[in-house]
Design a protein around this motif. Structure first.
Motif, PDB file in Angstrom:
ATOM      1  N   UNK A   1      57.385  30.910  43.091  1.00 44.95           N
ATOM      2  CA  UNK A   1      56.660  32.293  43.294  1.00 44.95           C
ATOM      3  C   UNK A   1      55.417  31.826  44.470  1.00 44.95           C
ATOM      4  N   UNK A   2      55.439  32.454  45.512  1.00 42.39           N
ATOM      5  CA  UNK A   2      54.522  32.401  46.647  1.00 42.39           C
ATOM      6  C   UNK A   2      53.038  32.507  46.138  1.00 42.39           C
ATOM      7  N   UNK A   3      52.250  31.956  47.010  1.00 43.85           N
ATOM      8  CA  UNK A   3      50.997  32.093  46.541  1.00 43.85           C
ATOM      9  C   UNK A   3      50.413  33.530  46.693  1.00 43.85           C
ATOM     10  N   UNK A   4      49.858  34.401  45.789  1.00 42.69           N
ATOM     11  CA  UNK A   4      49.279  35.569  45.856  1.00 42.69           C
ATOM     12  C   UNK A   4      47.667  35.688  45.200  1.00 42.69           C
ATOM     13  N   UNK A   5      47.076  36.546  46.095  1.00 42.58           N
ATOM     14  CA  UNK A   5      45.754  36.700  45.259  1.00 42.58           C
ATOM     15  C   UNK A   5      46.126  37.691  44.348  1.00 42.58           C
ATOM     16  N   UNK A   6      45.227  37.341  43.094  1.00 44.09           N
ATOM     17  CA  UNK A   6      45.508  38.242  41.812  1.00 44.09           C
ATOM     18  C   UNK A   6      44.309  38.802  41.684  1.00 44.09           C
ATOM     19  N   UNK A   7      42.997  38.465  41.655  1.00 46.43           N
ATOM     20  CA  UNK A   7      41.845  39.001  41.596  1.00 46.43           C
ATOM     21  C   UNK A   7      40.832  38.092  42.041  1.00 46.43           C
ATOM     22  N   UNK A   8      39.511  38.914  42.227  1.00 54.86           N
ATOM     23  CA  UNK A   8      38.314  38.189  42.518  1.00 54.86           C
ATOM     24  C   UNK A   8      37.293  38.781  41.603  1.00 54.86           C
ATOM     25  N   UNK A   9      35.996  38.262  41.651  1.00 56.70           N
ATOM     26  CA  UNK A   9      35.102  38.719  41.041  1.00 56.70           C
ATOM     27  C   UNK A   9      34.133  39.267  41.745  1.00 56.70           C
ATOM     28  N   UNK A  10      33.696  40.401  41.450  1.00 58.41           N
ATOM     29  CA  UNK A  10      32.454  40.933  42.277  1.00 58.41           C
ATOM     30  C   UNK A  10      31.287  41.203  41.499  1.00 58.41           C
ATOM     31  N   UNK A  11      30.251  40.450  41.949  1.00 58.50           N
ATOM     32  CA  UNK A  11      28.904  40.366  41.022  1.00 58.50           C
ATOM     33  C   UNK A  11      28.185  41.693  41.299  1.00 58.50           C
ATOM     34  N   UNK A  12      27.567  42.281  40.314  1.00 62.23           N
ATOM     35  CA  UNK A  12      26.838  43.539  40.586  1.00 62.23           C
ATOM     36  C   UNK A  12      25.697  43.531  39.519  1.00 62.23           C
ATOM     37  N   UNK A  13      24.452  44.336  40.030  1.00 62.12           N
ATOM     38  CA  UNK A  13      23.239  44.195  39.140  1.00 62.12           C
ATOM     39  C   UNK A  13      23.545  45.304  38.058  1.00 62.12           C
ATOM     40  N   UNK A  14      24.535  46.153  38.406  1.00 68.18           N
ATOM     41  CA  UNK A  14      24.986  47.235  37.297  1.00 68.18           C
ATOM     42  C   UNK A  14      26.502  47.282  37.416  1.00 68.18           C
ATOM     43  N   UNK A  15      27.169  46.585  36.338  1.00 69.39           N
ATOM     44  CA  UNK A  15      28.706  46.469  36.274  1.00 69.39           C
ATOM     45  C   UNK A  15      29.334  47.729  36.347  1.00 69.39           C
ATOM     46  N   UNK A  16      28.988  48.761  35.418  1.00 67.99           N
ATOM     47  CA  UNK A  16      29.454  50.014  35.108  1.00 67.99           C
ATOM     48  C   UNK A  16      29.161  50.869  36.562  1.00 67.99           C
ATOM     49  N   UNK A  17      28.175  50.878  37.053  1.00 67.78           N
ATOM     50  CA  UNK A  17      27.862  51.725  38.171  1.00 67.78           C
ATOM     51  C   UNK A  17      28.660  51.361  39.458  1.00 67.78           C
ATOM     52  N   UNK A  46      46.307  43.704  42.983  1.00 65.95           N
ATOM     53  CA  UNK A  46      45.189  42.815  43.137  1.00 65.95           C
ATOM     54  C   UNK A  46      43.941  43.503  42.310  1.00 65.95           C
ATOM     55  N   UNK A  47      43.301  42.767  41.699  1.00 70.19           N
ATOM     56  CA  UNK A  47      41.978  43.609  40.880  1.00 70.19           C
ATOM     57  C   UNK A  47      40.650  43.079  41.441  1.00 70.19           C
ATOM     58  N   UNK A  48      39.642  43.675  41.352  1.00 68.12           N
ATOM     59  CA  UNK A  48      38.276  43.608  41.632  1.00 68.12           C
ATOM     60  C   UNK A  48      37.604  43.477  40.221  1.00 68.12           C
ATOM     61  N   UNK A  49      37.290  42.196  39.678  1.00 63.50           N
ATOM     62  CA  UNK A  49      36.874  42.323  38.473  1.00 63.50           C
ATOM     63  C   UNK A  49      35.251  42.340  38.509  1.00 63.50           C
ATOM     64  N   UNK A  50      34.634  43.318  38.348  1.00 60.84           N
ATOM     65  CA  UNK A  50      33.219  43.564  38.440  1.00 60.84           C
ATOM     66  C   UNK A  50      32.598  43.010  37.196  1.00 60.84           C
ATOM     67  N   UNK A  51      31.399  42.161  37.498  1.00 67.13           N
ATOM     68  CA  UNK A  51      30.863  41.519  36.489  1.00 67.13           C
ATOM     69  C   UNK A  51      29.286  41.630  36.650  1.00 67.13           C
ATOM     70  N   UNK A  52      28.763  41.685  35.451  1.00 69.96           N
ATOM     71  CA  UNK A  52      27.206  41.882  35.511  1.00 69.96           C
ATOM     72  C   UNK A  52      26.572  40.652  35.973  1.00 69.96           C
ATOM     73  N   UNK A  53      25.720  40.794  37.100  1.00 71.89           N
ATOM     74  CA  UNK A  53      24.972  39.461  37.430  1.00 71.89           C
ATOM     75  C   UNK A  53      23.697  39.460  36.810  1.00 71.89           C
ATOM     76  N   UNK A  54      23.398  38.245  36.497  1.00 71.26           N
ATOM     77  CA  UNK A  54      21.855  37.760  36.123  1.00 71.26           C
ATOM     78  C   UNK A  54      20.825  37.526  37.226  1.00 71.26           C
ATOM     79  N   UNK A  55      20.527  38.591  37.867  1.00 73.84           N
ATOM     80  CA  UNK A  55      19.585  38.304  39.069  1.00 73.84           C
ATOM     81  C   UNK A  55      20.236  39.068  40.215  1.00 73.84           C
TER      82      UNK A  55
END
Length: 125
Positions: A1-17, A46-55
């Motif tokens: 399988x060729x290399x593909x971007x699957x996901x990346x993490x997006x840091x957020x001060x409010x994950x849900x918003x 491809x997904x943007x995995x939004x994660x709550x940041x501490x700070x």
């Protein structure tokens, strides 16, 4: 399988918003919860995995390739929400779009200052 971007993490001060903002402006399906993430899935699986940041969050750049119709829809949602947009990544040309490579593009900021971009033609088109 060729290399593909699957996901990346997006840091957020409010994950849900942040996930709701991306889903709303881009016109995507709701972002389900998976572990600590809200998963914003794009059309190419491809997904943007939004994660709550501490700070504080360090703003990143996320560019989305869209069709002409989707560009108009997203641009309309940006304008209807009163969001400032720019023709350039340095945000020196407010209220304008660019026409690089025969397409259209614009930038706007997400809730944590992430520099978001839509383009209709890939760079070097």
């Amino acid at each position: 399988m060729p290399v593909q971007l699957n996901h990346t993490i997006v840091a957020a001060t409010d994950r849900d918003a942040t996930a709701a903002f991306l889903v709303d402006v881009l016109g995507l399906e709701p972002a389900p919860v998976y572990g600590p993430f809200r998963v914003v899935t794009l059309a190419n699986d491809v997904s943007l995995d939004v994660m709550q940041a501490d700070g504080e969050v360090t703003p990143q750049h996320y560019a989305f390739l869209v069709g002409e119709e989707e560009f108009d829809q997203i641009w309309g949602r940006i304008r209807s929400r009163g969001l400032t947009f720019w023709a350039d990544p340095g945000h020196t040309r407010p209220g304008a779009i660019n026409t690089h490579d025969g397409g259209r593009g614009l930038y706007w900021s997400g809730p944590d200052g992430h520099n978001l971009e839509i383009i209709t033609v890939p760079y070097g088109g």
